[in-house]
Design an enzyme around this catalytic site. Sequence first.
Site, PDB file in Angstrom:
ATOM      1  N   SER A   1       0.830  -1.198   0.000  1.00 54.01           N
ATOM      2  CA  SER A   1       0.000   0.000   0.000  1.00 54.01           C
ATOM      3  C   SER A   1       0.866   1.249   0.000  1.00 54.01           C
ATOM      4  CB  SER A   1      -0.897  -0.008   1.244  1.00 54.01           C
ATOM      5  OG  SER A   1      -1.482   1.251   1.469  1.00 54.01           O
TER       6      SER A   1
ATOM      7  N   TYR B   1      -2.082  -0.187  10.517  1.00 51.65           N
ATOM      8  CA  TYR B   1      -2.279  -0.877   9.236  1.00 51.65           C
ATOM      9  C   TYR B   1      -1.062  -0.678   8.334  1.00 51.65           C
ATOM     10  CZ  TYR B   1      -3.682  -1.415   4.367  1.00 51.65           C
ATOM     11  OH  TYR B   1      -3.710  -1.750   3.041  1.00 51.65           O
TER      12      TYR B   1
ATOM     13  N   LYS C   1       2.068  -3.372   6.805  1.00 51.17           N
ATOM     14  CA  LYS C   1       2.513  -3.494   5.421  1.00 51.17           C
ATOM     15  C   LYS C   1       4.020  -3.259   5.317  1.00 51.17           C
ATOM     16  CE  LYS C   1      -1.428  -4.306   3.298  1.00 51.17           C
ATOM     17  NZ  LYS C   1      -1.693  -5.593   2.604  1.00 51.17           N
TER      18      LYS C   1
END
Length: 346
Positions: A124, A148, A152
């Site tokens: 991302s 989050y 990643k």
Amino acid sequence: MAILVTGGAGYIGSHTCVELLEAGHDIVVVDNLSNSHYEALVRVAEITGRTFPIHIMDLTDKQRLRSIFEEHSIEAVIHFAGVKAVGESVQVPLKYYHQNMISTITLCEVMDEYRVYRLIFSSSATVYGMPDEVPITEHAPLSAINPYGRTKLMIEQMLGDMVAANSAWRIAVLRYFNPVGAHKSGRIGEDPEGLPNNLIPYIAQVAVGKLKEVSVYGDDYDTKDGTGVRDYIHVVDLAAGHLKALHKLTELQGLHCYNLGTGQGYSVLEMIAAYRQASGRPIPYVITGRREGDCGECYSDAGKAERELNWKAERDIHDMCRDSWRWQSANPDGYRNRAIALAERL
């Protein structure tokens, strides 16, 4: 030989399954349906006219994952599975660290056991944090600002360590910008759980009458109209990028990172106007204060993907909004009505 698609029932996963099947690949899907719907896979089969094995399970279950590698001749893995809501990750960080990290570790351990070393990882643009400048290249500093994004980034670092330890690995890390739109059939699309976290599904639910108005967070940024600018990419273009990366891994070794975006930024007000045109519906909105952690502009330099993968986004803002509206207007409640009936049969 087959491609294992983890999280294949999700938004990007289901569209990538269509691209893989239509390109002639065999696939095996693993999904725990925690934030996706079985119905999406039913519709993937309808769109492509092909069936494929589906395993409803969690990737942290190593024994079941081993049985899938035993049962199917897996040649590569495209790894989408994970939890992905930025706001929720701040509220329940352990859920994100456990689900995203442990599932990926388990997957890579089993891949190593079965000597399957081709992997495409769904990353991302959140790994760039608050960008110092735009457009963002793959060499920009990495500094995720929420749990989050940190999962990643940690996974990317872990994959780099794996490659350093074992040169057999061939890994493509795809850093997405803002996926929007839907398949041209209107049969599969984005179906967020609860209140949408992202702009376009929120606009879509306003257009279909499920929500009252769009909240525009800030109109005093140093941008063309004062609202935030982001790089929106059609989900079918994004899915096609995975197919290009898969083919490229036959000749690449090591780990390679690619931005997948259009390289162009659209403001919030531009997206609202384009959606109003596509849907023919009013899209009321209200200006509110900035959100903490938001930046004025964030868009990609996707030149590396064009040079090395021979991939470039082909669809524009009008295609994105038109296809999103086709999906939303035909499925105002997403997959839920048929999903309930299917759940009763499973």
